[in-house]
Scaffold this active site. Structure first.
Site, PDB file in Angstrom:
ATOM      1  CE  LYS A  21      -3.803  -2.479   2.096  1.00 17.58           C
ATOM      2  NZ  LYS A  21      -4.440  -3.023   3.290  1.00 17.58           N
ATOM      3  CD  GLN A  44      -3.580  -4.601   6.553  1.00 19.56           C
ATOM      4  OE1 GLN A  44      -3.365  -3.621   5.848  1.00 19.56           O
ATOM      5  NE2 GLN A  44      -4.236  -5.657   6.103  1.00 19.56           N
ATOM      6  CG  ASP A  85      -9.963  -0.314   5.040  1.00 16.84           C
ATOM      7  OD1 ASP A  85      -9.887  -0.556   3.816  1.00 16.84           O
ATOM      8  OD2 ASP A  85      -9.650  -1.132   5.916  1.00 16.84           O
TER       9      ASP A  85
END
Ligand code: NDP
Length: 294
Positions: free
Chosen positions: A64, A108, A131
């Protein structure tokens, strides 16, 4: 055509090159970022938070960050030890929420067991929700007013659009009902006028339901669960699942068996994964633009 020519022509399954498509979309994102910086603004910045040292998560985070830098965006990482408490993670998120130099925040998953993913998702400022896991963000998706949307479902929609798969009136079957993939992709498909069937671990005769699908999305995490005869000939098969079997990445669909049966299929490597990262960049850029009015 003669009257004796009755055999159906074999299906030439198209296999997505997810990296090539991702690079194409990232090229457009890089152009947008370049215009922003040429106008004298700072580039968008994504903060990634990792708790613990799961090797797969570390590698995802590296990917990422690399992707950010390739389109001219910045990223900062916060690597916290496995034993970090939920309060410590929440305090970090508070700081990132308040930091005007941060535009997107990604925590994450999976998180260690002492930390609730739902509590963490609710702590992120919806304006920086790269996200797209905050209930406000998913509520907007349900209402049809979302701008930030979960990255994997956005990536799947981009793949379907790339192949110009007709969505209106199509029957889409989604296996899996997670907040991060199954639910949002079902809503996105429905918003584009597909008729959506959501399946899960209690669905009866899953194979028969799948066989009705013009578009089949598999987001389960069960290696090679979807067999060739579950696939309607010519269907668009979006295989989201990633499992490791004998050191090899394997999807939810029996890929080899699906060749010649599916019309379009995404492979487990260079498939939906690169598109997911690309949509994280897209969300970060959008969050930046919305916050900064640029
Ligand atoms: P979850 O574990 O959160 O959800 C899995 C879903 O699959 C659940 O809804 C579950 O049903 C359903 N399920 C489990 N077993 C069966 C079965 N035998 N038959 C039918 N349905 C079943 O997973 P995620 O959505 O987070 O991820 C799914 C997969 O996608 C994983 O392999 C993950 O690694 C991968 N993934 C890949 C990404 C990428 O970028 N390529 C991004 C995100 C995920 P129930 O609700 O009834 O338990």
């Amino acid at each position: 055509m003669t009257t004796s020519d009755t055999t159906a022509s074999p299906i030439q399954t198209q296999v997505l090159d997810g990296l090539a498509l991702a690079n194409e979309v990232r090229g457009h994102l890089a152009e947008s970022v370049a215009k922003i910086t040429q106008a004298g603004h700072r580039p968008p910045c994504l903060a990634v938070v990792l708790v613990g040292d799961d090797p797969a998560s570390r590698s995802y985070i590296k990917g990422k960050q690399r992707a950010c830098s390739r389109v001219g965006m910045e990223s900062v990482e916060h690597m916290l030890p496995e034993a970090t408490s939920q309060d410590e993670v929440l305090a970090l998120i508070d700081r990132l929420n308040a930091d005007d130099g941060i535009d997107g925040i990604l925590v994450q998953l999976p998180l260690p067991k002492q930390i609730s993913p739902a509590v963490v998702a609710e702590a992120v400022d919806p304006a920086k929700d790269a996200d797209a896991l905050h209930p406000t963000t998913s509520g907007r998706l349900m209402a049809g007013t979302a701008e930030l949307v979960s990255c994997t479902p956005l990536g799947i929609m981009a793949v379907l659009d790339h192949y110009e798969v007709p969505l209106e009136g199509a029957h889409a079957v989604v296996i899996g009902r997670s907040n991060i993939v199954g639910k949002p992709i079902s809503l996105l498909l429905q918003q584009r006028n597909a008729t959506v069937t959501m399946c899960h671990s209690r669905t009866r005769d899953l194979a028969a339901v799948c066989r009705e699908a013009d578009i089949l999305v598999a987001a389960v995490g069960q290696p090679r669960m979807v067999q060739a005869d579950w696939i309607k000939p010519g269907a668009a098969v979006m295989d989201v699942g990633v499992s490791e079997v004998d050191g090899k990445l394997v999807g939810d669909v029996d890929f080899d068996a699906a060749m010649g049966r599916a019309g379009i299929i995404t492979p487990s490597r260079r498939g939906i994964g690169p598109m997911t990262i690309t949509m994280l960049l897209r969300n970060t850029l959008l969050a930046y633009r919305n916050r900064k009015n640029v």
